[in-house]
Design an enzyme around this catalytic site. Sequence first.
Site, PDB file in Angstrom:
ATOM      1  N   SER A   1       1.252  -0.970   0.162  1.00  4.46           N
ATOM      2  CA  SER A   1       0.048  -0.025   0.072  1.00  4.46           C
ATOM      3  C   SER A   1       0.699   1.547  -0.008  1.00  4.46           C
ATOM      4  CB  SER A   1      -1.110  -0.214   1.090  1.00  4.46           C
ATOM      5  OG  SER A   1      -1.640   1.676   1.061  1.00  4.46           O
TER       6      SER A   1
ATOM      7  N   LYS B   1      -1.280  -0.477  -4.544  1.00  2.39           N
ATOM      8  CA  LYS B   1      -2.463   0.156  -4.201  1.00  2.39           C
ATOM      9  C   LYS B   1      -2.046   1.440  -4.093  1.00  2.39           C
ATOM     10  CE  LYS B   1      -4.780   0.043   0.170  1.00  2.39           C
ATOM     11  NZ  LYS B   1      -5.483  -0.733   2.052  1.00  2.39           N
TER      12      LYS B   1
ATOM     13  N   LYS C   1      -3.011   5.252  -2.189  1.00  3.39           N
ATOM     14  CA  LYS C   1      -4.625   5.896  -2.126  1.00  3.39           C
ATOM     15  C   LYS C   1      -4.543   7.593  -2.991  1.00  3.39           C
ATOM     16  CE  LYS C   1      -3.674   4.038   2.055  1.00  3.39           C
ATOM     17  NZ  LYS C   1      -5.032   3.503   2.671  1.00  3.39           N
TER      18      LYS C   1
ATOM     19  N   ASP D   1      -7.054   3.457  -3.145  1.00  2.00           N
ATOM     20  CA  ASP D   1      -7.616   3.450  -1.835  1.00  2.00           C
ATOM     21  C   ASP D   1      -8.188   5.235  -1.701  1.00  2.00           C
ATOM     22  OD1 ASP D   1      -8.729   3.394  -0.030  1.00  2.00           O
ATOM     23  OD2 ASP D   1      -7.487   2.012   1.138  1.00  2.00           O
TER      24      ASP D   1
ATOM     25  N   GLU E   1     -11.454   1.351  -3.552  1.00  2.00           N
ATOM     26  CA  GLU E   1     -11.541   0.424  -2.067  1.00  2.00           C
ATOM     27  C   GLU E   1     -12.089   1.679  -1.454  1.00  2.00           C
ATOM     28  OE1 GLU E   1      -8.031  -0.567  -0.139  1.00  2.00           O
ATOM     29  OE2 GLU E   1      -8.646  -0.316   2.072  1.00  2.00           O
TER      30      GLU E   1
ATOM     31  N   ASP F   1     -13.908  -1.433   2.968  1.00  2.00           N
ATOM     32  CA  ASP F   1     -13.081  -1.445   3.930  1.00  2.00           C
ATOM     33  C   ASP F   1     -14.142  -0.890   5.666  1.00  2.00           C
ATOM     34  OD1 ASP F   1     -11.591  -0.716   5.942  1.00  2.00           O
ATOM     35  OD2 ASP F   1     -10.099   0.017   4.517  1.00  2.00           O
TER      36      ASP F   1
ATOM     37  N   LYS G   1     -10.167  -6.432   8.058  1.00  2.00           N
ATOM     38  CA  LYS G   1      -9.127  -6.518   9.262  1.00  2.00           C
ATOM     39  C   LYS G   1      -9.452  -6.567  10.003  1.00  2.00           C
ATOM     40  CE  LYS G   1      -7.556  -1.767   6.283  1.00  2.00           C
ATOM     41  NZ  LYS G   1      -7.760  -0.281   6.545  1.00  2.00           N
TER      42      LYS G   1
ATOM     43  N   GLY H   1      -4.474  -3.684   5.878  1.00  2.00           N
ATOM     44  CA  GLY H   1      -3.270  -4.212   7.163  1.00  2.00           C
ATOM     45  C   GLY H   1      -3.339  -2.625   7.706  1.00  2.00           C
TER      46      GLY H   1
HETATM   47  O1  LIG Z   1      -0.503  -1.934   6.257  1.00  2.00           O
HETATM   48  C1  LIG Z   1      -0.965  -1.886   5.644  1.00  2.00           C
HETATM   49  O2  LIG Z   1       0.042  -2.153   5.309  1.00  2.00           O
HETATM   50  C2  LIG Z   1      -1.833  -0.779   4.876  1.00  2.00           C
HETATM   51  C3  LIG Z   1      -2.284   0.182   4.840  1.00  2.00           C
HETATM   52  C4  LIG Z   1      -3.226   1.428   4.465  1.00  2.00           C
HETATM   53  O3  LIG Z   1      -3.763   1.068   3.815  1.00  2.00           O
HETATM   54  C5  LIG Z   1      -4.137   2.283   5.854  1.00  2.00           C
HETATM   55  C6  LIG Z   1      -3.493   1.524   7.034  1.00  2.00           C
HETATM   56  C7  LIG Z   1      -4.104   2.757   7.828  1.00  2.00           C
HETATM   57  C8  LIG Z   1      -4.768   3.020   7.592  1.00  2.00           C
HETATM   58  C9  LIG Z   1      -6.120   3.003   6.015  1.00  2.00           C
HETATM   59  O4  LIG Z   1      -5.075   4.547   5.731  1.00  2.00           O
HETATM   60  C10 LIG Z   1      -5.102   2.237   5.408  1.00  2.00           C
HETATM   61  C11 LIG Z   1      -6.422   1.585   4.724  1.00  2.00           C
HETATM   62  O5  LIG Z   1      -7.253   1.688   4.677  1.00  2.00           O
HETATM   63  O6  LIG Z   1      -6.339   0.239   3.960  1.00  2.00           O
HETATM   64 MG   LIG Z   2      -8.296   1.193   3.451  1.00  2.00          MG
END
Ligand SMILES: O=C(O)CCC(=O)C1=CC=C[C@@H](O)[C@@H]1C(=O)O
Ligand SMILES: [Mg+2]
Length: 371
Positions: free
Chosen positions: A138, A164, A166, A191, A216, A241, A265, A293
Amino acid sequence: MAMPMNQVRLRRLRMMLNHPFTTSFGSLQEKEFFITEVLDDNGGRGFGESVAFTSPWYSEETVETNHHVIKDFLIDLLRENTINHPDDVTDVFKPIKGHPMAKSALEGAVWDLYAKQKDIPLAEALGGTKQNIEVGVSIGIKPNKNDLLQTIDHHIREGYKRIKIKIKPGWDYEVLKDVRKHFPDIPIMADANSAYTLEDIDHLKKLDELNLMMIEQPLAHDDIVDHAQLQASLTTPICLDESIHSLADTRKAVELESCEIINIKIGRVGGLTEAKRIHNYCREQGIQVWCGGMLEAGVGRAHNIALTTLPQFVLPGDTAGSSLYWNQDIITPEVTVSNGMITVPDKPGIGYFIDDDALESFSVSVETFYL
Ligand SMILES: O=C(O)CCC(=O)C1=CC=C[C@@H](O)[C@@H]1C(=O)O
Ligand SMILES: [Mg+2]
């Protein structure tokens, strides 16, 4: 027969991330969380990890609410009730509304202890079958496109199975279009962490040209209904999510056709037992799932790996190697990824050793409670 448990240790840790992780709601450089430990009379130690952040920007829970709920309610429930199997913990915690991350932190430690008492890997205790799991990475919002392209290139070379990215308004279509131009064939997903509303529907439709695996959580963190309208207008699958906290939420999302994919999660759904139930339901319904995650340290990462061994985790998850986020992890060996795969450990419980010195060095406080 009741599971022997005599003590809970609640350890607050503070660890610096390797690099800031930026999403549509802000930037994170330091992580504070709890490592929970449930002990038995024979020296058995089960470990769990809390995943709430210090601010309630991903969900309502925070490190402080986790502390309050675990210390003032959940430990009492564990003490007052008989646990024959870790699946019982979810029912025992039911009188407490919400707070899935607090519940999960303690429930995860009970699961690890249970698997260690049975001398089997946690993956096996959960009914998992895979010996290797596929993972992606991510990537947070970067200061510029070049930075993003270089980061993607680096992770593709490392072998990660999907990327992934953001997104947020102003950092979405144009950026993704550029990424697609540079990487025509790689599996990419976006995401949004709830950064859009139905008013953005025409803008979001443009993403359909980019052959994304999924988008996402485009809409509100607590929405299931509007996502159905959006999904009906998009060819790109929506993955939920933030909106999914339980099997009941999952059923509603599937029945309303609000999404085609679910990100499970463990912390967000209240623990491994509920995660398993969601997985089983999605399997029956033919809904693809993957394991999300929360920038976990090693204990949380190990729990994610064990869960991902269940068969309906057919898409690569976000469980990257420890070194993506941490200079030093709290487990040995740390989680490593080779060619986008993690080998599932075959030792009892979470399958990794706890590095007690590392744990101690990152500790801010430790509290002990007797059961
Ligand atoms: O743990 C990882 O590598 C995933 C990180 C990640 O995408 C996220 C972590 C924490 C909050 C969010 O921003 C996000 C998610 O939305 O999945
Ligand atoms: Mg997410």
